[in-house]
Design a protein around this motif. Structure first.
Motif, mmCIF file in Angstrom:
data_model
loop_
_atom_site.group_PDB
_atom_site.id
_atom_site.type_symbol
_atom_site.label_atom_id
_atom_site.label_comp_id
_atom_site.label_asym_id
_atom_site.label_seq_id
_atom_site.Cartn_x
_atom_site.Cartn_y
_atom_site.Cartn_z
ATOM 1 N N GLU A 5 0.789 -0.942 -0.085
ATOM 2 C CA GLU A 5 0.071 -0.009 -0.032
ATOM 3 C C GLU A 5 0.818 1.104 0.122
ATOM 4 O OE1 GLU A 5 -4.025 0.190 2.048
ATOM 5 O OE2 GLU A 5 -2.582 1.568 3.502
ATOM 6 N N VAL A 6 0.654 2.232 -0.937
ATOM 7 C CA VAL A 6 1.433 3.249 -1.082
ATOM 8 C C VAL A 6 0.735 4.714 -1.283
ATOM 9 C CG1 VAL A 6 3.276 4.526 -2.760
ATOM 10 C CG2 VAL A 6 3.000 1.902 -2.698
ATOM 11 N N ILE A 7 1.055 5.493 -0.273
ATOM 12 C CA ILE A 7 0.475 6.801 -0.208
ATOM 13 C C ILE A 7 1.585 7.773 -0.345
ATOM 14 C CG2 ILE A 7 -0.765 8.148 1.222
ATOM 15 C CD1 ILE A 7 -1.908 5.965 2.842
ATOM 16 N N PHE A 8 1.229 8.696 -1.536
ATOM 17 C CA PHE A 8 2.040 9.757 -1.505
ATOM 18 C C PHE A 8 1.428 10.887 -1.365
ATOM 19 C CE2 PHE A 8 1.046 8.100 -5.562
ATOM 20 C CZ PHE A 8 0.982 9.234 -6.590
ATOM 21 N N ILE A 9 1.998 12.363 -0.943
ATOM 22 C CA ILE A 9 1.565 13.387 -0.884
ATOM 23 C C ILE A 9 2.236 14.322 -1.685
ATOM 24 C CG2 ILE A 9 1.197 15.357 1.016
ATOM 25 C CD1 ILE A 9 1.464 13.293 3.269
ATOM 26 N N VAL A 10 1.591 15.211 -2.518
ATOM 27 C CA VAL A 10 2.060 15.886 -3.712
ATOM 28 C C VAL A 10 1.827 17.352 -3.139
ATOM 29 C CG1 VAL A 10 1.862 16.728 -6.066
ATOM 30 C CG2 VAL A 10 1.458 14.095 -5.337
ATOM 31 N N HIS A 11 2.644 18.207 -3.697
ATOM 32 C CA HIS A 11 2.753 19.627 -3.436
ATOM 33 C C HIS A 11 1.569 20.209 -4.024
ATOM 34 C CE1 HIS A 11 3.871 23.965 -3.198
ATOM 35 N NE2 HIS A 11 4.917 23.838 -2.437
ATOM 36 N N PRO A 12 0.657 21.076 -3.187
ATOM 37 C CA PRO A 12 -0.529 21.742 -3.881
ATOM 38 C C PRO A 12 -0.456 22.405 -5.138
ATOM 39 C CG PRO A 12 0.053 22.877 -1.689
ATOM 40 C CD PRO A 12 0.863 21.758 -2.008
ATOM 41 N N ASP A 13 0.623 23.089 -5.222
ATOM 42 C CA ASP A 13 0.717 23.765 -6.439
ATOM 43 C C ASP A 13 1.253 22.719 -7.790
ATOM 44 O OD1 ASP A 13 1.125 26.127 -5.221
ATOM 45 O OD2 ASP A 13 3.040 26.423 -5.361
ATOM 46 N N GLN A 14 1.198 21.481 -7.452
ATOM 47 C CA GLN A 14 1.304 20.661 -8.481
ATOM 48 C C GLN A 14 0.170 19.592 -8.552
ATOM 49 O OE1 GLN A 14 4.191 20.677 -10.494
ATOM 50 N NE2 GLN A 14 5.032 22.237 -9.115
ATOM 51 N N SER A 15 -0.927 20.218 -8.131
ATOM 52 C CA SER A 15 -2.144 19.171 -8.132
ATOM 53 C C SER A 15 -2.620 18.863 -9.472
ATOM 54 C CB SER A 15 -3.395 19.805 -7.445
ATOM 55 O OG SER A 15 -3.216 20.015 -6.057
ATOM 56 N N GLU A 16 -2.514 19.633 -10.548
ATOM 57 C CA GLU A 16 -2.994 19.386 -11.827
ATOM 58 C C GLU A 16 -2.140 18.303 -12.558
ATOM 59 O OE1 GLU A 16 -0.091 22.623 -11.909
ATOM 60 O OE2 GLU A 16 -1.812 22.654 -10.880
ATOM 61 N N GLN A 17 -0.945 18.093 -12.037
ATOM 62 C CA GLN A 17 -0.307 17.123 -12.812
ATOM 63 C C GLN A 17 -0.200 15.768 -11.925
ATOM 64 O OE1 GLN A 17 3.944 18.316 -12.448
ATOM 65 N NE2 GLN A 17 3.574 20.352 -13.496
#
Length: 132
Positions: A5-17
């Motif tokens: 099970e993998v969870i990753f958190i992305v920077h909010p400025d990169q949400s569209e990617q």
């Protein structure tokens, strides 16, 4: 092959990617005969504490089945992607395909948003009684 099970958190400025990132990671796993059992895009959520002076981030959960080489490649990709703030990989005993408790909570929140609020009724104005 083992289940993870993998969870990753992305920077909010990169949400569209995020959709492109999910596709890239899915193809990385499937290219080496791995399987994707579940992918949940939890969207932008509030962080418990700030990470790199950011208080909100985009969360993604993936349940995969792959070998150790594929997992190492995936974690390497997370480590060298500046958009990924944090990632966590947990070894699982079996494949999880049912919706996660967090996904169920998100669905309930979205259902509450789509249900229209009842409009307050305006009081009916009564005509003044005529004097007799």
């Amino acid at each position: 092959m083992r289940h993870y099970e993998v969870i990753f958190i992305v920077h909010p400025d990169q949400s569209e990617q995020v959709p492109a990132m999910i596709d890239r990671y899915k193809t990385m796993v499937e290219a080496q005969q791995g399987k994707i059992h579940r992918v949940e895009d939890w969207g932008r959520r509030q962080l418990t504490y700030q990470i790199q002076k950011v208080s909100k981030a985009h969360y993604v959960l993936m349940n995969i089945e792959c070998g150790p080489a594929t997992l190492a490649e995936l974690e390497h990709a997370f480590r060298f992607n500046d958009a990924v703030l944090r990632h966590l990989t947990v070894s699982m005993r079996k494949a999880e395909t049912a919706p996660s408790p967090m996904w169920k909570q998100i669905q309930r929140e979205e259902a509450k948003k789509t249900v229209p609020e009842p409009q307050p009724q305006q009081p009916v104005q009564q005509q003044p009684a005529a004097a007799a």
